[in-house]
Design an enzyme around this catalytic site. Structure first.
Site, PDB file in Angstrom:
ATOM      1  N   ARG A  36      -8.898  -0.475   2.792  1.00 28.06           N
ATOM      2  CA  ARG A  36      -9.142  -1.923   2.778  1.00 28.06           C
ATOM      3  C   ARG A  36     -10.442  -2.292   2.074  1.00 28.06           C
ATOM      4  NH1 ARG A  36      -6.399  -4.886   6.959  1.00 28.06           N
ATOM      5  NH2 ARG A  36      -4.266  -4.141   6.806  1.00 28.06           N
ATOM      6  N   ARG A  76     -11.019  -9.361   2.588  1.00 30.52           N
ATOM      7  CA  ARG A  76     -11.843 -10.507   3.000  1.00 30.52           C
ATOM      8  C   ARG A  76     -13.324 -10.226   3.173  1.00 30.52           C
ATOM      9  NH1 ARG A  76      -7.776 -12.266   7.655  1.00 30.52           N
ATOM     10  NH2 ARG A  76      -7.969 -10.018   7.823  1.00 30.52           N
ATOM     11  N   ARG A  95      -8.362 -15.401  -3.744  1.00 30.23           N
ATOM     12  CA  ARG A  95      -7.187 -14.993  -2.993  1.00 30.23           C
ATOM     13  C   ARG A  95      -6.193 -16.142  -2.780  1.00 30.23           C
ATOM     14  NH1 ARG A  95      -3.702 -15.183   0.181  1.00 30.23           N
ATOM     15  NH2 ARG A  95      -3.401 -14.142   2.171  1.00 30.23           N
ATOM     16  N   ASP A 145       0.856  -4.053   0.355  1.00 28.71           N
ATOM     17  CA  ASP A 145       0.897  -3.955   1.817  1.00 28.71           C
ATOM     18  C   ASP A 145       2.050  -3.053   2.230  1.00 28.71           C
ATOM     19  OD1 ASP A 145      -0.514  -5.400   4.269  1.00 28.71           O
ATOM     20  OD2 ASP A 145       1.583  -5.082   4.793  1.00 28.71           O
ATOM     21  N   TYR A 201       6.612  -2.720  13.195  1.00 32.55           N
ATOM     22  CA  TYR A 201       6.560  -4.144  12.845  1.00 32.55           C
ATOM     23  C   TYR A 201       7.954  -4.772  12.833  1.00 32.55           C
ATOM     24  CZ  TYR A 201       1.620  -3.791  11.657  1.00 32.55           C
ATOM     25  OH  TYR A 201       0.270  -3.613  11.726  1.00 32.55           O
TER      26      TYR A 201
HETATM   27  O1  CP3 Z   1      -7.888  -2.340  -0.156  1.00 28.43           O
HETATM   28  C1  CP3 Z   1      -6.878  -1.791   0.348  1.00 28.43           C
HETATM   29  O2  CP3 Z   1      -6.965  -0.937   1.262  1.00 28.43           O
HETATM   30  C2  CP3 Z   1      -5.507  -2.071  -0.251  1.00 28.43           C
HETATM   31  C3  CP3 Z   1      -4.715  -3.040   0.341  1.00 28.43           C
HETATM   32  C4  CP3 Z   1      -3.984  -2.886   1.654  1.00 28.43           C
HETATM   33  C5  CP3 Z   1      -3.582  -4.031   2.389  1.00 28.43           C
HETATM   34  N1  CP3 Z   1      -2.800  -3.613   3.422  1.00 28.43           N
HETATM   35  C6  CP3 Z   1      -3.903  -5.413   2.029  1.00 28.43           C
HETATM   36  C7  CP3 Z   1      -3.996  -6.407   3.112  1.00 28.43           C
HETATM   37  C8  CP3 Z   1      -3.488  -1.766   2.316  1.00 28.43           C
HETATM   38  C9  CP3 Z   1      -3.654  -0.289   1.977  1.00 28.43           C
HETATM   39  C10 CP3 Z   1      -2.731  -2.246   3.433  1.00 28.43           C
HETATM   40  C11 CP3 Z   1      -2.006  -1.363   4.350  1.00 28.43           C
HETATM   41  C12 CP3 Z   1      -1.620  -1.891   5.668  1.00 28.43           C
HETATM   42  N2  CP3 Z   1      -1.060  -3.110   5.967  1.00 28.43           N
HETATM   43  C13 CP3 Z   1      -1.669  -1.130   6.857  1.00 28.43           C
HETATM   44  C14 CP3 Z   1      -2.140   0.293   6.947  1.00 28.43           C
HETATM   45  C15 CP3 Z   1      -3.628   0.348   6.939  1.00 28.43           C
HETATM   46  C16 CP3 Z   1      -4.264   0.021   8.259  1.00 28.43           C
HETATM   47  O3  CP3 Z   1      -5.029  -0.939   8.310  1.00 28.43           O
HETATM   48  O4  CP3 Z   1      -4.034   0.769   9.211  1.00 28.43           O
HETATM   49  C17 CP3 Z   1      -1.191  -1.944   7.907  1.00 28.43           C
HETATM   50  C18 CP3 Z   1      -1.091  -1.565   9.362  1.00 28.43           C
HETATM   51  C19 CP3 Z   1      -0.802  -3.177   7.329  1.00 28.43           C
HETATM   52  C20 CP3 Z   1      -0.202  -4.367   7.996  1.00 28.43           C
HETATM   53  C21 CP3 Z   1      -1.103  -5.540   7.893  1.00 28.43           C
HETATM   54  N3  CP3 Z   1      -1.217  -6.323   6.764  1.00 28.43           N
HETATM   55  C22 CP3 Z   1      -2.069  -6.004   8.827  1.00 28.43           C
HETATM   56  C23 CP3 Z   1      -2.280  -5.418  10.193  1.00 28.43           C
HETATM   57  C24 CP3 Z   1      -2.765  -7.080   8.229  1.00 28.43           C
HETATM   58  C25 CP3 Z   1      -3.950  -7.858   8.788  1.00 28.43           C
HETATM   59  C26 CP3 Z   1      -3.687  -9.239   9.179  1.00 28.43           C
HETATM   60  C27 CP3 Z   1      -4.943 -10.072   9.043  1.00 28.43           C
HETATM   61  O5  CP3 Z   1      -4.868 -11.112   8.392  1.00 28.43           O
HETATM   62  O6  CP3 Z   1      -5.991  -9.671   9.570  1.00 28.43           O
HETATM   63  C28 CP3 Z   1      -2.213  -7.263   6.947  1.00 28.43           C
HETATM   64  C29 CP3 Z   1      -2.644  -8.250   5.946  1.00 28.43           C
HETATM   65  C30 CP3 Z   1      -3.445  -7.699   4.840  1.00 28.43           C
HETATM   66  N4  CP3 Z   1      -3.029  -6.666   4.058  1.00 28.43           N
HETATM   67  C31 CP3 Z   1      -4.725  -8.140   4.411  1.00 28.43           C
HETATM   68  C32 CP3 Z   1      -5.077  -7.338   3.307  1.00 28.43           C
HETATM   69  C33 CP3 Z   1      -6.306  -7.442   2.456  1.00 28.43           C
HETATM   70  C34 CP3 Z   1      -5.562  -9.285   5.016  1.00 28.43           C
HETATM   71  C35 CP3 Z   1      -4.928 -10.612   4.905  1.00 28.43           C
HETATM   72  C36 CP3 Z   1      -5.193 -11.509   3.719  1.00 28.43           C
HETATM   73  O7  CP3 Z   1      -6.138 -11.358   2.922  1.00 28.43           O
HETATM   74  O8  CP3 Z   1      -4.411 -12.452   3.671  1.00 28.43           O
END
Ligand code: CP3
Length: 347
Positions: free
Chosen positions: A27, A31, A40, A76, A151
């Site tokens: 990540r 944000r 974004r 994602d 999920y």
């Molecule tokens: O920089 C990176 O690591 C690459 C991008 C990346 C994202 N998701 C972008 C994202 C990666 C590798 C993921 C993988 C992902 N997505 C995982 C495995 C990694 C981990 O954290 O264990 C999981 C469980 C998810 C599912 C998911 N997607 C969650 C739990 C969330 C968070 C929700 C939130 O808003 O807090 C997301 C959304 C997400 N995926 C965001 C990002 C940057 C944040 C939301 C946004 O910017 O709108």
């Protein structure tokens, strides 16, 4: 396309001597970066992912800022299920949400096979853009079958995975068929990313720590092993990661991995004992230590390097993803300490 033969990240993945201890952050895009918040937009993250130019720029932002040794594709873990029309969205501040969760055998028809060229052309385009622009490797990724299934079955992020585990125990054949289908989706997605130029991959089984070792071995391991076997011929390093998986490090390292991700709960020397020889480790600074400020973060960084003890096959990372609250300047200081103080051979 740049010559990556001197990449410290790829050298460490192979257990060879890198020119410096490589570091990247799960990540690292997102944000925590003001430049991310600026471009974004406010829609679903899936809309940003579907825009290859935007995803390319978002992937590049942390590489420019931190001098990290690898870029992780901005995407994602729910993208394949979304792209084949399962009916899943990512709600800002919440996470993946399905209006109609996976509940019965009929729902398998909502997970048709994926055609990367038709269903996720933006993913392969983003990887190609990145490979053309970057002089560090691109890491492709997929969600592991169990974590994606959680999920789809829960319909939202979960604390105890009650519905997921209920299906696993009460309807093991349906659970098997779901994970088997998700393994195929992960293989298709990973192969498309690697064929587009990704030079390593990570399988995120973020929530496997909810399982006992016996549950993991019986119900989950075969599917993750199928994913790893399904990309083995492409020859890129395979990283396997989960959170709270200290008790699962041994079985998780047997599915076909070159590098095992370790969260902050298990020191790297102990993690290596559990994993055994011939496999690298990735991790494992607690994001909470970064949150605590520069001094605590840098002391923690040095502790992680010391726990690794100069062994080959170490990729520095956090123990889980960067929190939105973390200070990019502290993360940059962590990178600099890893690069300047990280040992590349046993002290
Ligand atoms: O920089 C990176 O690591 C690459 C991008 C990346 C994202 N998701 C972008 C994202 C990666 C590798 C993921 C993988 C992902 N997505 C995982 C495995 C990694 C981990 O954290 O264990 C999981 C469980 C998810 C599912 C998911 N997607 C969650 C739990 C969330 C968070 C929700 C939130 O808003 O807090 C997301 C959304 C997400 N995926 C965001 C990002 C940057 C944040 C939301 C946004 O910017 O709108």
């Amino acid at each position: 396309m740049t010559d990556l033969s001197a990449s410290p990240f790829l050298a460490a993945c192979r257990g060879e001597e890198p020119s410096r201890v490589p570091v990247w952050f799960m990540r690292q895009a997102g944000r925590s970066l003001p430049e991310y918040r600026e471009i974004r937009g406010s829609g679903s993250i899936l809309d940003a992912i579907a825009d290859a130019d935007l995803s390319t720029e978002i992937t590049l932002q942390p590489v420019r800022r931190y001098d990290v040794d690898a870029a992780i594709l901005f995407s994602d873990i729910v993208v394949p299920a979304w792209a084949v029309g399962f009916g899943i969205d990512v709600v800002p501040g919440v996470g993946p949400t399905a209006e109609k969760p996976f509940r019965s055998r009929d729902d398998l028809s909502r997970l048709r096979p994926m055609d990367p060229e038709a269903d996720t052309p933006f993913v392969t385009q983003t990887v190609r853009n990145l490979v053309a622009e970057l002089d560090v490797p691109v890491i492709g990724f997929a969600g592991a079958p169990f974590t994606v299934a959680s999920y789809l079955i829960e319909g939202k992020p979960s604390k105890n995975y009650a519905m997921t585990k209920a299906m696993m125990h009460a309807e093991p054949q349906l659970f098997f068929d779901l994970l088997d289908t998700l393994a195929d989706l992960a293989i298709t997605s990973l192969r498309s990313q690697i064929e587009a130029g990704a030079s390593a991959m990570q399988l995120f089984d973020s929530w496997a720590g909810a399982l006992s070792p016996a549950e993991y071995r019986t119900h989950v391991l075969p599917h993750s092993a199928k994913v790893m076997a399904g990309v083995a011929d492409l020859g890129v390093p395979r990283i396997h990661f989960g959170v709270g998986t200290g008790e699962l490090l041994e079985p998780m390292s047997t599915v076909g991995v070159e590098v095992m991700g370790v969260d902050w709960r298990v020191p790297l020397d102990e993690a290596r004992r559990r994993i055994g020889p011939g496999i690298g480790v990735q991790g494992n600074l607690d994001p909470a230590r970064v949150f605590a400020g520069r001094e605590v973060a840098l002391a923690g960084t040095r502790d992680v390097l010391a726990a690794n003890g100069g062994e080959l096959g170490h990729i520095f990372n956090l123990g889980h993803g960067v929190w939105p609250e973390l200070d990019p300047d502290v993360l940059k200081a962590v990178v600099d300490v890893v690069h300047t103080e990280g040992l590349t051979s046993p002290a």
